[in-house]
Design a protein around this motif. Structure first.
Motif, short mmCIF file in Angstrom:
data_model
loop_
_atom_site.label_atom_id
_atom_site.label_comp_id
_atom_site.label_asym_id
_atom_site.label_seq_id
_atom_site.Cartn_x
_atom_site.Cartn_y
_atom_site.Cartn_z
N GLY A 75 2.11 -15.54 -0.42
CA GLY A 75 3.13 -15.46 -1.46
C GLY A 75 4.56 -15.36 -0.95
O GLY A 75 5.49 -15.31 -1.74
N GLN A 76 4.75 -15.33 0.35
CA GLN A 76 6.10 -15.25 0.92
C GLN A 76 6.40 -16.55 1.67
O GLN A 76 5.62 -16.96 2.52
N THR A 77 7.52 -17.17 1.33
CA THR A 77 7.92 -18.44 1.94
C THR A 77 9.32 -18.30 2.51
O THR A 77 10.21 -17.77 1.87
N ILE A 78 9.49 -18.81 3.74
CA ILE A 78 10.80 -18.79 4.39
C ILE A 78 11.08 -20.20 4.91
O ILE A 78 10.23 -20.82 5.55
N ALA A 79 12.26 -20.71 4.61
CA ALA A 79 12.70 -22.01 5.11
C ALA A 79 13.94 -21.79 5.97
O ALA A 79 14.79 -20.96 5.64
N SER A 80 14.04 -22.53 7.07
CA SER A 80 15.24 -22.45 7.89
C SER A 80 15.59 -23.84 8.40
O SER A 80 14.70 -24.66 8.66
N PHE A 81 16.90 -24.09 8.52
CA PHE A 81 17.38 -25.39 8.99
C PHE A 81 18.83 -25.25 9.44
O PHE A 81 19.53 -24.33 9.01
N ILE A 111 20.72 -21.72 8.67
CA ILE A 111 20.52 -21.33 7.27
C ILE A 111 19.10 -20.82 7.08
O ILE A 111 18.15 -21.44 7.57
N VAL A 112 18.95 -19.72 6.34
CA VAL A 112 17.63 -19.15 6.03
C VAL A 112 17.53 -18.98 4.52
O VAL A 112 18.42 -18.42 3.89
N LEU A 113 16.43 -19.48 3.97
CA LEU A 113 16.15 -19.36 2.53
C LEU A 113 14.84 -18.63 2.35
O LEU A 113 13.88 -18.85 3.10
N TRP A 114 14.77 -17.79 1.33
CA TRP A 114 13.57 -16.99 1.03
C TRP A 114 13.08 -17.32 -0.37
O TRP A 114 13.86 -17.72 -1.24
N GLY A 115 11.79 -17.09 -0.60
CA GLY A 115 11.22 -17.14 -1.94
C GLY A 115 11.37 -18.49 -2.61
O GLY A 115 11.06 -19.54 -2.04
N ILE A 156 11.86 -24.60 -3.02
CA ILE A 156 12.65 -25.77 -3.45
C ILE A 156 13.09 -26.56 -2.22
O ILE A 156 13.03 -27.80 -2.20
N ALA A 157 13.51 -25.86 -1.17
CA ALA A 157 13.93 -26.53 0.06
C ALA A 157 12.80 -27.35 0.65
O ALA A 157 13.00 -28.48 1.11
N LYS A 198 16.30 -32.50 2.76
CA LYS A 198 15.97 -33.38 3.88
C LYS A 198 17.19 -33.55 4.78
O LYS A 198 18.33 -33.35 4.36
N LYS A 199 16.93 -33.95 6.00
CA LYS A 199 17.99 -34.20 6.98
C LYS A 199 19.03 -35.16 6.40
O LYS A 199 18.68 -36.16 5.76
N GLY A 200 20.30 -34.84 6.60
CA GLY A 200 21.39 -35.70 6.16
C GLY A 200 21.98 -35.36 4.81
O GLY A 200 23.07 -35.80 4.47
N MET A 201 21.27 -34.56 4.01
CA MET A 201 21.77 -34.21 2.68
C MET A 201 23.03 -33.36 2.77
O MET A 201 23.18 -32.55 3.68
N LEU A 202 23.90 -33.53 1.80
CA LEU A 202 25.09 -32.70 1.66
C LEU A 202 24.73 -31.52 0.77
O LEU A 202 24.24 -31.70 -0.35
N LEU A 203 24.95 -30.28 1.28
CA LEU A 203 24.62 -29.07 0.53
C LEU A 203 25.83 -28.16 0.39
O LEU A 203 26.68 -28.09 1.28
#
Length: 118
Positions: A24-30, A56-60, A65-66, A71-76
Motif C-alpha cells: 500500500g505504500q508507493t514511492i516514485a523518484s526521478f 524529485i521524490v513522490l509518495w502515495g 500517478i507518476a 515519462k522522460k522529457g516531459m515538462l513538469l
C-alpha cells in the motif's frame, strides 16, 4: 517562523524509478532538469547556459500517478520541500543527498512531446 518551499519548472531526466517498501505504500523518484538560458550581460560578458539537476521524490497517490503518466522529457511544474538524507556507503564514507519531496505535480507537456522550457 521558517519556510521550506521549492518551486521548479523543468524537464524529466528519466522515467520514474518505483519502489514499494510496504504493502500500500508507493514511492516514485526521478531527476528533473532546470536550465537557465545563456545570455550576454550589458558589459558584453557572455554567460553560458546552466543546467541544474534535482532529485524529485513522490509518495502515495502522486507516486501512483507518476508511474502511469510521467515519462522522460516531459515538462513538469513541481512544488515541494527540500529534505537531506545521510547514510554510510560500503566503505564507511558518509554520503548526503538533497531531494525535493513534491506535494504538487502538474504535467505541462505529454510524454515524448516538446518538453522545452518556455
Amino acid at each position: 517562523m521558517s519556510v521550506n518551499k521549492v518551486i521548479l519548472l523543468g524537464n524529466v531526466g528519466k522515467d520514474p524509478d518505483m519502489r514499494y517498501p510496504q504493502p500500500g505504500q508507493t514511492i516514485a523518484s526521478f531527476p528533473l532538469a532546470t536550465t537557465e538560458r545563456a545570455y550576454t550581460s550589458s558589459n558584453g560578458t557572455q554567460v553560458a547556459e546552466r543546467t541544474e539537476w534535482h532529485n524529485i521524490v513522490l509518495w502515495g497517490r502522486n507516486a501512483e500517478i507518476a508511474e502511469r503518466y510521467i515519462k522522460k522529457g516531459m515538462l513538469l511544474y513541481i512544488e515541494g520541500k527540500l529534505r537531506t538524507r545521510a547514510w554510510e556507503d560500503r566503505n564507511q564514507i558518509k554520503r548526503y543527498v538533497t531531494e525535493v519531496y513534491a506535494d504538487v505535480v502538474e504535467m505541462l507537456s505529454r510524454a515524448g512531446g516538446a518538453g522545452q522550457q518556455p
